[in-house]
Design an enzyme around this catalytic site. Structure first.
Site, PDB file in Angstrom:
ATOM      1  N   ARG A 116       0.829  -1.203   0.000  1.00 21.05           N
ATOM      2  CA  ARG A 116       0.000   0.000   0.000  1.00 21.05           C
ATOM      3  C   ARG A 116       0.864   1.253   0.000  1.00 21.05           C
ATOM      4  O   ARG A 116       0.596   2.213  -0.694  1.00 21.05           O
ATOM      5  CB  ARG A 116      -0.913  -0.026   1.234  1.00 21.05           C
ATOM      6  N   TYR A 117       1.890   1.252   0.836  1.00 25.29           N
ATOM      7  CA  TYR A 117       2.793   2.402   0.917  1.00 25.29           C
ATOM      8  C   TYR A 117       4.036   2.050   0.107  1.00 25.29           C
ATOM      9  O   TYR A 117       4.483   0.897   0.116  1.00 25.29           O
ATOM     10  CB  TYR A 117       3.180   2.677   2.374  1.00 25.29           C
ATOM     11  N   ARG A 120       7.235   0.130   1.913  1.00 22.21           N
ATOM     12  CA  ARG A 120       7.105  -1.055   2.763  1.00 22.21           C
ATOM     13  C   ARG A 120       5.908  -1.910   2.339  1.00 22.21           C
ATOM     14  O   ARG A 120       4.995  -1.421   1.661  1.00 22.21           O
ATOM     15  CB  ARG A 120       6.957  -0.654   4.232  1.00 22.21           C
ATOM     16  N   CYS A 129      -3.104 -18.388  14.754  1.00 19.73           N
ATOM     17  CA  CYS A 129      -2.647 -17.620  15.920  1.00 19.73           C
ATOM     18  C   CYS A 129      -2.645 -18.550  17.124  1.00 19.73           C
ATOM     19  O   CYS A 129      -3.326 -19.576  17.126  1.00 19.73           O
ATOM     20  CB  CYS A 129      -3.606 -16.467  16.212  1.00 19.73           C
ATOM     21  N   CYS A 133      -8.098 -13.390  18.876  1.00 22.84           N
ATOM     22  CA  CYS A 133      -8.654 -12.239  19.588  1.00 22.84           C
ATOM     23  C   CYS A 133      -9.959 -11.886  18.896  1.00 22.84           C
ATOM     24  O   CYS A 133      -9.971 -11.676  17.678  1.00 22.84           O
ATOM     25  CB  CYS A 133      -7.705 -11.050  19.515  1.00 22.84           C
ATOM     26  N   CYS A 136     -10.125  -9.008  16.363  1.00 26.17           N
ATOM     27  CA  CYS A 136      -9.111  -8.990  15.299  1.00 26.17           C
ATOM     28  C   CYS A 136      -9.643  -8.369  14.000  1.00 26.17           C
ATOM     29  O   CYS A 136     -10.757  -8.662  13.577  1.00 26.17           O
ATOM     30  CB  CYS A 136      -8.685 -10.431  15.025  1.00 26.17           C
ATOM     31  N   ARG A 138      -8.467  -9.043  11.167  1.00 27.22           N
ATOM     32  CA  ARG A 138      -8.368 -10.024  10.073  1.00 27.22           C
ATOM     33  C   ARG A 138      -9.146 -11.291  10.417  1.00 27.22           C
ATOM     34  O   ARG A 138      -8.791 -12.383   9.972  1.00 27.22           O
ATOM     35  CB  ARG A 138      -6.902 -10.360   9.770  1.00 27.22           C
ATOM     36  N   ASP A 297     -11.050  -1.000  14.023  1.00 31.82           N
ATOM     37  CA  ASP A 297     -11.543  -0.881  12.646  1.00 31.82           C
ATOM     38  C   ASP A 297     -12.998  -1.359  12.529  1.00 31.82           C
ATOM     39  O   ASP A 297     -13.415  -2.252  13.268  1.00 31.82           O
ATOM     40  CB  ASP A 297     -10.685  -1.746  11.700  1.00 31.82           C
ATOM     41  N   ASP A 334      -7.250   3.885  11.064  1.00 36.85           N
ATOM     42  CA  ASP A 334      -6.965   3.405   9.715  1.00 36.85           C
ATOM     43  C   ASP A 334      -8.183   3.724   8.863  1.00 36.85           C
ATOM     44  O   ASP A 334      -9.260   3.161   9.083  1.00 36.85           O
ATOM     45  CB  ASP A 334      -6.711   1.887   9.742  1.00 36.85           C
ATOM     46  N   LYS A 341      -3.269   5.534   7.384  1.00 40.98           N
ATOM     47  CA  LYS A 341      -3.501   5.891   8.788  1.00 40.98           C
ATOM     48  C   LYS A 341      -3.662   7.392   8.962  1.00 40.98           C
ATOM     49  O   LYS A 341      -2.950   8.169   8.332  1.00 40.98           O
ATOM     50  CB  LYS A 341      -2.307   5.433   9.634  1.00 40.98           C
TER      51      LYS A 341
HETATM   52  S1  SF4 Z   1      -5.065  -9.696  16.628  1.00 42.69           S
HETATM   53 FE1  SF4 Z   1      -5.712 -11.180  15.070  1.00 42.69          FE
HETATM   54  S2  SF4 Z   1      -3.836 -11.732  14.002  1.00 42.69           S
HETATM   55 FE2  SF4 Z   1      -3.230 -10.779  15.934  1.00 42.69          FE
HETATM   56  S3  SF4 Z   1      -2.981 -12.484  17.389  1.00 42.69           S
HETATM   57 FE3  SF4 Z   1      -5.075 -11.707  17.607  1.00 42.69          FE
HETATM   58  S4  SF4 Z   1      -6.280 -12.963  16.242  1.00 42.69           S
HETATM   59 FE4  SF4 Z   1      -4.171 -13.231  15.643  1.00 42.69          FE
END
Ligand code: SF4
Length: 369
Positions: A116-117, A120, A129, A133, A136, A138, A297, A334, A341
């Site tokens: 995107r940038y 990087r 994972c 979480c 998350c 994603r 997000d 974001d 950002k």
């Molecule tokens: S925030 Fe998402 S990618 Fe990061 S450890 Fe937690 S579940 Fe996994």
């Protein structure tokens, strides 16, 4: 900071030896991943299982025994439980949200690499994972099959980076890249390091928080080999700063790897001044630099975590006035649509007024002459 193993109250783990408990492979193998397992450790009424079964159909479950043991069962708003326990609100989608608001997929010239940038890129080398979480950004990827040891998948990324001289920094992300086996991780980091225009590597991992025993001497040795390598982790609450997490960060620092923190502003978990202050004080004590505080997000399935920006700005303003600059992260949003950002700064009322009236700068009463 409370030490954990002696405090494990969940029956299933009370008899686990210290040797096993502090072995990351044991932790990894014994993650809670199914609804019946989850219900069993909680001693839960099977009647509510049905609801949780619906949630895992969309968003799988995964919690290390270590992270689970941080939960205070007597607190129904426990900040650790809120971050890792299934919640039916994840599938209620009350205020909308989309799977990929930052349009990461749009910016993938090859699968799993976000460019995107100009200088990087981010490489998603796995979607696994240690603990999932619930907030998350994603979480859309948890169910997708991405093999971290799929050489062809990783080779495509290395190839793209090697042919793109503008890229000087690669952010190795996931999922959690430290769930990938050491041989593959070493090879992948080494391949990137061998590209002449790559100056810096960055690893994003929540392992120091959710499975800190994974930070072993051997892993530190591998990461050390590929320096300059920066490490970003994610502590969101002071209860996560355990002696085990502190030791993991210390080992990384001793290996010459700077450790920074990117927390997320989470409603009910850390959206108040006192919690944030204690979190950043705690991080400073273990030499982890608060780097970003992210506005959560607008990801589908995370509505219930989103605090409004005004309250985030108020917390930052209070932090700004009360804590040392070394404890201050940058609060950022974001912008959806992959627009990058945007920093969110506290803006004192008196200054806002002055900037429109020039009162502050040209106040005659303030002139000494
Ligand atoms: S925030 Fe998402 S990618 Fe990061 S450890 Fe937690 S579940 Fe996994």
């Amino acid at each position: 900071m409370k030490s954990i193993h002696s405090n494990v109250s969940v029956k299933s783990w009370a008899l686990v030896s210290s040797k096993d408990w502090y072995d990351w492979q044991w932790q990894y193998k014994n993650r809670i991943q199914t609804v019946p397992q989850f219900a069993r450790v909680l001693g839960m009424n099977p009647a509510i299982l049905k609801e949780y079964t619906k949630v895992v159909r969309y968003y799988p479950l995964c919690i290390t025994p270590f992270y689970f043991s941080l939960v205070n069962m007597a607190d129904e708003n426990d900040p650790i439980a809120l971050q890792c326990f299934l919640d039916r609100r994840e599938i209620e989608y009350s205020r909308g949200g989309v799977d990929d608001p930052l349009e990461e997929v749009r910016d993938m010239p090859v699968p799993g690499l976000i460019h995107r940038y100009p200088d990087r890129c981010v490489v998603i080398i796995t979607n696994t994972c240690a603990t999932y979480c619930r907030h998350c950004n994603r979480k859309r990827m948890w169910k997708k099959k991405i093999a971290g040891d799929n050489a062809a998948y990783l080779m495509q990324m290395i190839d793209y980076v090697s042919k793109t001289p503008d890229i000087r920094e690669v952010i190795v992300s996931g999922g959690d890249p430290l769930t990938v086996d050491e041989g593959t991780l070493d090879w992948f980091l080494g391949s990137l390091r061998a590209i002449s225009h790559i100056e810096v590597l960055r690893v994003g991992s929540r392992i120091p928080v959710t499975m800190p025993m994974r930070i072993t001497r051997q892993l530190c040795f591998i990461l050390h080999k590929h320096r300059p390598l920066w490490f970003n982790t994610q502590f969101n609450h002071p209860h996560e700063i355990t002696p085990e997490a502190a030791k993991a960060c210390e080992m990384l620092l001793e290996a010459g790897i700077p450790v920074s923190n990117q927390s997320v502003l989470l409603r009910g978990v850390n959206d108040n001044f006192e919690t944030m202050r204690d979190l950043y004080y705690g991080l400073q004590r273990i030499s982890v630099r608060p780097y970003y505080l992210f506005q959560c997000d607008p990801v589908k399935g995370t509505d219930h975590f989103r605090a409004d920006m005004q309250s985030g700005i108020k917390i930052m303003e209070k932090l700004w006035r009360n804590v040392s600059g070394l404890c201050l992260p940058q609060y950022v949003f974001d912008v959806p649509g992959g627009k990058g950002k945007c920093p969110l700064y506290p803006f004192p009322d008196f200054l806002a007024k002055s900037l429109t009236t020039n009162e502050y700068f040209f106040d005659k009463k303030r002139d000494v002459n």
